[in-house]
Design an enzyme around this catalytic site. Structure first.
Site, PDB file in Angstrom:
ATOM      1  N   HIS B  55      -7.468 -12.220   6.831  1.00  0.00           N
ATOM      2  CA  HIS B  55      -8.265 -10.736   6.516  1.00  0.00           C
ATOM      3  C   HIS B  55      -8.599 -10.157   5.289  1.00  0.00           C
ATOM      4  O   HIS B  55      -9.302  -9.185   5.245  1.00  0.00           O
ATOM      5  CB  HIS B  55      -7.295  -9.864   7.233  1.00  0.00           C
ATOM      6  CG  HIS B  55      -6.106  -9.475   6.344  1.00  0.00           C
ATOM      7  ND1 HIS B  55      -4.774 -10.237   6.552  1.00  0.00           N
ATOM      8  CD2 HIS B  55      -5.820  -8.572   5.669  1.00  0.00           C
ATOM      9  CE1 HIS B  55      -4.207  -9.715   5.751  1.00  0.00           C
ATOM     10  NE2 HIS B  55      -4.564  -8.489   5.296  1.00  0.00           N
ATOM     11  N   CYS B 179       0.698  -2.079   1.131  1.00  0.00           N
ATOM     12  CA  CYS B 179       2.063  -2.319   1.576  1.00  0.00           C
ATOM     13  C   CYS B 179       2.969  -1.470   1.700  1.00  0.00           C
ATOM     14  O   CYS B 179       3.837  -1.115   2.477  1.00  0.00           O
ATOM     15  CB  CYS B 179       2.506  -3.763   1.388  1.00  0.00           C
ATOM     16  SG  CYS B 179       1.070  -4.946   1.218  1.00  0.00           S
TER      17      CYS B 179
END
Lengths: 242, 242
Positions: B55, B179
């Site tokens: 991705h 993240c």
């Protein structure tokens, strides 16, 4: 396992879960084979954790889910990132997650109809294969069984020869679990239910899907009969009772 | 890391790999940020292992790859099934694997052109933002840097306010790594390169993509200038030098 992947036997998870909980033991079940095939209700099953996989219910490959009852804490196997409440790091597979959700929703809608249809095809297959082939047996329970699973064995025949000949007739089957198909050991499941090694090597697993028709089943019944007869003629292990 | 995900700095992996190998140490690099952005060659990088993620190069989410140099053996984290040479059990995500392969092939084809275009847009962004905003700084290396990454800081401004105001103008940015966006700690990367905590909190990370245009960059330069001025007027930490 809620239902065994090879022989389709549905296990008494509700009862096992009750015993586990009476003894303060956490209980996880692998429901990969059952979700989308038979009703699955985590409360009724008395489970604290349950795992499932999208590709087993016509969803995308590469995505699954772990149900955790509220309050159950587990240790992650992988670390970093903090995604999914710190249990599974990594950018979420959004299309996969959506596909899993949609697959579950479609499966739920069609569950009763699909299960009835598959059970009827399965029973037609089992009844006819057992009736038309001498010394043929069903592995696993006759009725406490996944609607889409049949697992046979035929005395004197190797499972590998059986699946190769059926493949040539356009029928995809397996001898045990697809996961372990590159291994040559006999199925640990068949050994565990008490078969001898030679019997375990002679197994034939057939999984039905919702696109299968009565025509497919009739074709398969005929094909199995032809292949079994052909292989037994060549088999040093087979002496016809007639 | 081949290149850092927050500040875009490209690390001297080839040199580190040579030192590792001179000392018989296995060497792994996380190339998630670089594959598809700059040339990546496992032999030139002197790595035994390299990981990448689809991705990050316009491929599907939910799939990545680990390169293992022939002869390198690793311990699996998960067990059972025997798939992928026993390293990663589970039914393979075939559509994901195909998507990753195709994404790599497209990325390779366009690599030089994309890198040139992005580098030129990145430099336009960096040069103008630094020129037009008093007390603004670039985090990370000026040239040893991913073609698609810019990471700024502005004295007296909180990164969070910056990204909220830019979001209102239609510009999606972040303060550190996506993240760890739910965490409130300052970026460990910015702390590690020697920034003070207050400086690390003021960072703005901008990632460019191959659909971005010069118009986008001009719009962003103007938007940053407006937001920075507005926030500094409200900031108790800021005394204009004029």
């Amino acid at each position: 396992m809620h239902a065994n992947n090879e022989i389709g036997t549905i296990q008494p998870i509700t009862e096992i879960g009750r015993i586990a909980h009476e003894n303060n033991i956490y209980f996880h079940t692998d429901a990969v084979q059952t979700v989308g095939k038979i009703p699955v209700n985590v409360k009724e099953l008395n489970v604290d954790m349950l795992s499932l996989s999208a590709h087993k219910l016509y969803g995308p490959k590469g995505i699954g889910a772990l149900y955790l009852r509220q309050g159950v804490r587990i240790e992650p196997l992988m670390h970093g990132g903090g995604h999914e409440k710190g249990i599974r790091p990594g950018t979420e597979n959004v299309p996969g997650i959506v596909g899993l959700g949609k697959a579950c929703s479609i499966a739920k809608e069609n569950l009763q109809m699909d299960a009835q249809k598959l059970t009827s095809l399965r029973d037609m297959l089992i009844d006819n294969v057992l009736a038309e082939n001498e010394d043929s047996y069903l592995n696993g329970h006759r009725t406490k069984r996944l609607p889409n699973n049949a697992n046979f064995r035929f005395t004197g025949i190797e499972g590998e020869s059986l699946i190769l000949h059926l493949d040539a007739k356009g029928i995809a089957t397996s001898t045990g679990s697809a996961c372990s198909s590159p291994k040559l050991e006999p199925s640990h499941v068949l050994m565990a239910i008490g078969l001898k090694e030679v019997e375990a090597h002679g197994s034939l697993r057939i999984s039905l899907g919702h696109e299968n028709t009565e025509e497919d089943i009739k074709y398969t019944i005929t094909a199995i009969k032809e292949v079994v007869e052909k292989l037994r003629k060549m088999s040093p292990l087979w002496c016809a009772s007639s």
